[in-house]
Enzyme design. Structure first.
Site, PDB file in Angstrom:
ATOM      1  N   GLU A  70       0.854  -1.335   0.135  1.00  0.00           N
ATOM      2  CA  GLU A  70       0.088   0.029   0.011  1.00  0.00           C
ATOM      3  C   GLU A  70       0.846   1.304  -0.143  1.00  0.00           C
ATOM      4  OE1 GLU A  70      -2.047   3.531   1.837  1.00  0.00           O
ATOM      5  OE2 GLU A  70      -0.477   2.542   2.497  1.00  0.00           O
ATOM      6  N   GLU A  71       1.867   1.354   0.613  1.00  0.00           N
ATOM      7  CA  GLU A  71       2.777   2.412   1.058  1.00  0.00           C
ATOM      8  C   GLU A  71       3.373   3.045  -0.192  1.00  0.00           C
ATOM      9  OE1 GLU A  71       2.596   4.136   3.260  1.00  0.00           O
ATOM     10  OE2 GLU A  71       2.422   3.143   5.353  1.00  0.00           O
ATOM     11  N   HIS A 130       4.781   7.132   9.417  1.00  0.00           N
ATOM     12  CA  HIS A 130       5.882   6.912   8.665  1.00  0.00           C
ATOM     13  C   HIS A 130       7.425   7.503   9.103  1.00  0.00           C
ATOM     14  CE1 HIS A 130       3.283   7.642   4.714  1.00  0.00           C
ATOM     15  NE2 HIS A 130       2.884   6.337   5.540  1.00  0.00           N
TER      16      HIS A 130
END
Length: 470
Positions: free
Chosen positions: A334-335, A432
């Site tokens: 996803e990132e 993050h």
């Protein structure tokens, strides 16, 4: 005639009574089921233990890394142990970006007078030249400001994007959305004006010393014209901005050794309980298994993964037999690509699968406040009708809006998409960054989120969705 009228009246009253008692029974049964869900989650929960292993024994799980593969193997083994009807791995090719040795940066006010500042390469960035980049800085607040300045003032310099997340936004995801374009496309736009590199203020409402990474996109910029991008901590951004105002001639130096490798194979991890009466109607609950390589990815999105696994475990523990097929999907990548979400939707379409509801958890393991729905007005109203059932558990925010990145490729005219919405005020302190660690996840909050998700899945499994023409 009177006797016939009275008979009809009695039959009518009896029918109303039966309908009334059926509604009461149904409501009472729902209350009982939700209470069982919360009892199992809070008294016999497994999500916190799973997260402990995922975070502390495996750690950050960047797509294509050894840790990501270890996470695939671990979560598959745990789902196998639950005795689900089926558990499998869905292959997907993912990007492999490597950070390399730690980044280094400083600004220089006079020759030999330097101040080190914490930075981190943005995900997908190209490296600096081997000796790094040193150049004058130009501070901007937006991408639009680049156009106003033009190449004459930007060429040969490092662009410093310093627009903070808007503290006036109560929903911190709105603040994030309003600032993240400088991270995602700042390097691409600055390169058009001859910039040598970009430094971006971290997406964080708090002032601290943690730089926050995140994905960036070069678009169709040729490889030899791409410039490196890095994030700087909020404290350092404040210091750098103040110093620039006093001395516009300062120089900035940074060095990073990141590299984009060839794509590699990874997997979505999928487990399911087959539906008892409508097995062809599929309900998905999921999260993304990958994370960035800073910290251990506990909030983003280890929490969502273990909560999604816990939903199916709760139902197994309750000996609940779902009407519809329930799937947990742990999406990969996803990132920095959304490859897992797209692959799952592609295979679902190829197999002509009928997904009616999908729920994603990707907003941290904090106290659940409610859900957002991407759905028709009719199905949203149906969800609102369940609010009295959720209110005893303080899950009261039911709104229309974004659901989740990984389930978004499933969107069509009928499916209901939803996202768990925890309290968002602390989320971007961790997002993050090296500050996203297991110690910052509260066990009870994590378990409450899993219970809230299981409750919503139960309700959609029990009542289904309304489609056009019904």
């Amino acid at each position: 005639m009177k006797r016939n009228y009275r008979t009809k009246s009695k039959i009518g009253l009896l029918a109303l009574f039966l309908i009334f008692t059926q509604v009461i029974f149904s409501q009472t049964n729902d209350e009982v089921q939700l209470r069982k869900i919360y009892d199992v989650a809070l008294d016999q929960g497994k999500s916190y233990d799973w997260l402990n292993y995922l975070s502390n024994q495996i750690g950050g799980r960047l797509s294509g890394s050894i840790q990501a593969q270890q996470a695939v193997e671990y979560t598959k083994a745990e789902l196998d142990a639950l005795g689900l009807d089926q558990v499998w791995l869905q292959p997907v090719m993912v990007p492999k970006w490597v950070r390399g040795t730690p980044e280094f940066a400083y600004f220089e006010t006079d020759p030999g007078s330097t101040t080190n500042v914490p930075i981190t390469a943005l995900g997908g960035s190209v490296p600096t030249p081997p000796k790094g980049i040193k150049a004058k800085l130009i501070e901007v607040q937006s991408i639009a400001e680049l156009d106003a300045l033009g190449a004459d003032k930007i060429a040969g310099k490092i662009v410093f994007f310093n627009r903070p997340m808007d503290p006036r936004q109560i929903n911190t995801f709105d603040a994030y959305s309003g600032a993240v374009d400088q991270r995602s496309s700042g390097a691409r736009e600055a390169a058009k004006f001859g910039a040598l590199g970009v430094i971006v203020r971290s997406m964080n409402l708090r002032l601290d010393d943690f730089p926050h990474t995140g994905g960036m996109d070069y678009g169709d910029t040729p490889l030899d014209q791409r410039i490196p991008g890095a994030a700087i901590s909020t404290n350092a951004a404040e210091l750098l901005s103040a110093t620039l105002k006093l001395n516009p001639e300062i120089s900035f130096y940074f060095k990073q050794n990141c590299k984009q490798m060839d794509d590699v194979q990874s997997f979505n991890v999928i487990g399911e309980i087959k539906g008892s009466t409508h097995p062809d109607e599929i309900i998905v609950v999921g999260a993304h298994l990958d994370s960035w390589d800073l910290g251990d990815g506990s909030h983003d999105d280890g929490a969502g993964c273990v909560q999604s696994m816990e939903v199916l475990r709760i139902f197994k523990e309750m000996d609940y037999k779902p009407k519809r097929t329930l799937r947990v999907v742990l999406f990969m990548n996803e990132e920095n690509g959304l490859r897992g979400g797209r692959k799952y939707a592609e295979v679902a379409k190829k197999n002509d699968e009928n997904h009616i509801f999908a729920l994603e958890s990707d907003a941290g393991g904090f106290t659940p406040r409610g859900f957002s729905f991407d759905a028709s007005d009719t199905n949203f109203k149906r969800a609102l009708s369940w609010k009295p059932l959720l209110e005893p558990y303080q899950v009261t925010m039911l709104v229309q809006g974004f659901s989740g990145a990984d389930i978004s490729p499933l969107k069509n005219d009928t499916i209901v998409l939803a996202g768990l919405r925890p309290d968002s005020q602390r989320y971007f302190e961790h997002h993050h960054s090296d500050n996203d660690r297991f110690e910052h996840v509260n066990k009870r909050e994590l378990e409450l989120g899993a219970a809230a998700m299981a409750s919503l899945v139960y309700l959609f499994d029990t009542y289904g969705i309304e489609t056009a023409g019904e």
